[in-house]
Design an enzyme around this catalytic site. Structure first.
Site, PDB file in Angstrom:
ATOM      1  N   GLY A  82      -0.374  -0.502  -3.560  1.00 24.71           N
ATOM      2  CA  GLY A  82      -1.495  -1.733  -3.596  1.00 24.71           C
ATOM      3  C   GLY A  82      -2.154  -2.000  -1.991  1.00 24.71           C
ATOM      4  N   TRP A  84      -4.506  -0.574   0.000  1.00 20.25           N
ATOM      5  CA  TRP A  84      -5.979  -0.715  -0.028  1.00 20.25           C
ATOM      6  C   TRP A  84      -6.439  -1.574  -0.757  1.00 20.25           C
ATOM      7  CZ3 TRP A  84      -8.696   4.509  -0.201  1.00 20.25           C
ATOM      8  CH2 TRP A  84      -8.303   5.613   0.577  1.00 20.25           C
ATOM      9  N   LYS A 190      -9.522  10.681  -0.066  1.00 23.04           N
ATOM     10  CA  LYS A 190      -8.600  11.375   0.675  1.00 23.04           C
ATOM     11  C   LYS A 190      -8.608  13.025   0.146  1.00 23.04           C
ATOM     12  CE  LYS A 190      -4.095  11.189  -0.357  1.00 23.04           C
ATOM     13  NZ  LYS A 190      -2.601  10.287  -0.293  1.00 23.04           N
TER      14      LYS A 190
END
Length: 256
Positions: A82, A84, A190
């Site tokens: 959590g 981000w 990513k």
């Protein structure tokens, strides 16, 4: 069990934590624990109330590219634990705490349960299952300004396999972005260094004005992870758009 090394005798105390080898503990587990105990970002995350050091990665990326603005609608894929979402909630003013600023929203998606985060709507979903895109679009209820993905497949121990798996996740996230982003929107994901990302980067360059590879300062130096930040979504379907004949959208590498 962990212990702190004694003073080096040079007038300063050496505070690096060493982990004793315990019966049944693998060397890899010992080294991971030792790295965590000595990681300044882990310590800083606890102090700042973030759920993990990864929060600083999106914070640093946003400091550089400014996509989490007040009023923005954000989709966070692979959001556990959590961190981000926490950054996004604050920066897009999802709680409406900033007087005079537009109020945004944050939608988090993950395979596992995530402890509630004030200001974020979080759902459990396998993003690769059939119909997952439709579920996300239903929860979103409209367009988004930012789609960001920290999704990663479980490590297999084989770098090539892991690389291909994470690129597949990036591609799936990118196609969702093509479906839901407002024109001018941003996609952040990513990736792992390797040779299989060329196709997905080509796809992104067709659809965004600028695509950058960047490794934020909080990303460990010995990690192969990097992030792709694609800004200025052109609109339309990623499956149909052709490469820009003027050469726009070229990949840039930003190591800063």
């Amino acid at each position: 069990m962990a212990e702190k090394r004694r003073s080096s005798g040079r007038g300063q105390r050496d505070l690096k934590v060493r982990v004793k080898t315990a019966k049944g503990r693998k060397l890899s587990s010992k080294l991971w624990l030792e790295r965590q105990l000595n990681d300044p970002y882990v310590t800083r995350a606890k102090k700042d109330g973030f759920r993990g050091r990864a929060a600083y990665k999106i914070l640093e990326l946003d400091d550089k590219f400014r996509f989490l603005v007040p009023g923005a609608i954000v989709v966070d894929l692979g959001c556990a634990p959590g961190g981000w979402c926490q950054i996004a909630v604050d920066r897009v003013n999802a709680l409406g705490m900033r007087s005079g600023k537009r109020q945004g929203s944050v939608l988090g998606i993950d395979l596992q349960e995530v402890e509630p985060i004030p200001g974020a709507e979080i759902h459990v979903l396998d993003f690769l299952e059939e119909g997952a895109d439709d579920s996300v679009k239903g929860w979103l209820g409209g367009r988004a300004d930012v789609v960001m993905s920290d999704m990663a497949a479980s490590a297999s121990g084989h770098k090539g396999t892991d690389h291909v798996r994470i690129i597949a996740l990036v591609e799936a996230a990118a196609y969702l972005a093509f479906d839901v982003l407002n024109e001018g929107g941003t996609f952040v994901a990513k990736v792992l260094a390797g040779g299989a990302e060329g196709e997905v980067l080509t796809l992104l360059k067709r659809n965004f004005a600028k695509v950058v590879h960047v490794k934020p300062p909080s990303s460990r130096a010995d990690s192969s992870e990097k992030f792709v930040v694609a800004t200025g979504f052109r609109g339309g379907s990623g499956r149909d758009l052709e490469a820009d004949p003027r050469g726009q959208g070229a990949l840039e590498v930003d190591e800063g």
